[in-house]
Design an enzyme around this catalytic site. Structure first.
Site, PDB file in Angstrom:
ATOM      1  N   TYR A   1       0.824  -1.215   0.000  1.00 33.74           N
ATOM      2  CA  TYR A   1       0.000   0.000   0.000  1.00 33.74           C
ATOM      3  C   TYR A   1       0.854   1.260   0.000  1.00 33.74           C
ATOM      4  CZ  TYR A   1      -3.675  -3.213   1.742  1.00 33.74           C
ATOM      5  OH  TYR A   1      -4.550  -4.260   1.924  1.00 33.74           O
TER       6      TYR A   1
ATOM      7  N   HIS B   1       0.624 -11.954   1.924  1.00 36.03           N
ATOM      8  CA  HIS B   1      -0.435 -11.214   1.237  1.00 36.03           C
ATOM      9  C   HIS B   1      -1.257 -12.053   0.257  1.00 36.03           C
ATOM     10  CE1 HIS B   1      -1.422  -6.752   0.367  1.00 36.03           C
ATOM     11  NE2 HIS B   1      -2.482  -7.497   0.196  1.00 36.03           N
TER      12      HIS B   1
END
Length: 283
Positions: free
Chosen positions: A50, A111
């Site tokens: 991010y 992830h």
């Protein structure tokens, strides 16, 4: 940690309602994390990919400095990106993420599942990150049931959650059952179906009966399943609305009506490697 509804996994108390930071630019992430903690959120989610971990850490420090919260009252999650799954790379990123945040995260996730390097190498390295103090617990994100279970067999430490897309338009029966069997949990990303729930007639109708919005009904539906939800917004008013879900309860009939909204084409974000397959809920 909190007097909000929470789930306890392997001795860790995780608030069921969190604040997500996916797609928030650093300035917005810093502001919204601080505002979320002021509002009352005690669970913050970010990820290396991010590119806002430092800003998230700054937002937490802002909220602490303002007297809104103490660090020990916050559950903080970040994630190892798939390009860093080899042992040395994973340990390097785990250290860098903790340094960027300025705090040891409470939870460090893989992830997405990847076929290479091996699960053995990656899960081993994730456990090393835990043992070296780069995180307080470990888990997964976007792992189908079979791979979730396999990963736990290869992990010395409990995998405390599997963070996946989940909202009223997805059926997640198998994955939820797997989490329960493993003594783990499910965390829902995109819990509001990226805004698609806002105009849903069923959710609006149920909301009217409680004086709540479709979004509030959806988040309530999730936490009543003991699913952790991490809605994301760049608007303070929307964050306040999403937090206002602890003063009502959905009936069993209302829960069933929302479950019935699931459909085979309900998935919104699919970056699963072709080596893996989602659970065949509709077979």
């Amino acid at each position: 940690m909190t007097d909000q509804p929470a789930i306890t996994v392997d001795g860790h108390t995780i608030p069921l309602l969190g604040f997500g930071t996916w797609n928030l630019e650093p300035a917005d992430a810093r502001k919204m994390v601080a505002e979320a903690l002021r509002i009352g959120y005690r669970h913050i989610d970010t990820a290396w990919i991010y590119k806002n971990e430092a800003a998230v850490g700054d937002g937490i420090r802002d909220a602490i400095a303002a007297g809104h919260v103490k660090r020990e009252d916050i559950w903080l999650t970040t994630k190892i990106w798939v390009a860093h799954f080899h042992r040395a790379d994973l340990l390097k990123q785990a250290k860098e993420s903790a340094e960027a945040l300025g705090f040891t995260p409470d939870l460090l996730l893989l992830h997405w599942p990847k076929p290479e390097p091996s699960f053995e190498e990656t899960l081993g390295a994730l456990n090393e990150a835990l043992e070296q103090g780069f995180t307080k617990s470990i888990g997964l994100s976007n792992f189908p049931s079979f791979d979730f279970a396999r990963a736990q067999t290869l992990s010395k430490a409990k995998l405390v959650t599997n963070q996946v897309e989940y909202h009223p338009y997805l059926k997640l029966t198998s994955l939820i059952a797997t989490a329960k069997e493993l003594g783990s949990s499910i965390t829902a990303w995109s819990p509001l179906a990226q805004g698609n729930i806002a105009t849903d007639p069923t959710l609006i109708e149920i909301g009217k009966a409680h004086g709540k919005s479709a979004g509030q009904v959806t988040l309530r539906w999730l936490i009543q399943q003991n699913i952790i939800a991490i809605p994301r917004t760049s608007k303070v008013s929307r964050a306040e609305e999403s937090f206002d879900i602890f003063d009502f309860e959905l009936s069993a009939e209302e829960m069933d009506r929302i479950h019935a909204l699931a459909r085979p084409d309900g998935r919104l974000g699919d970056w699963l490697d072709k080596a893996f397959q989602w659970d065949e809920e509709w077979a």
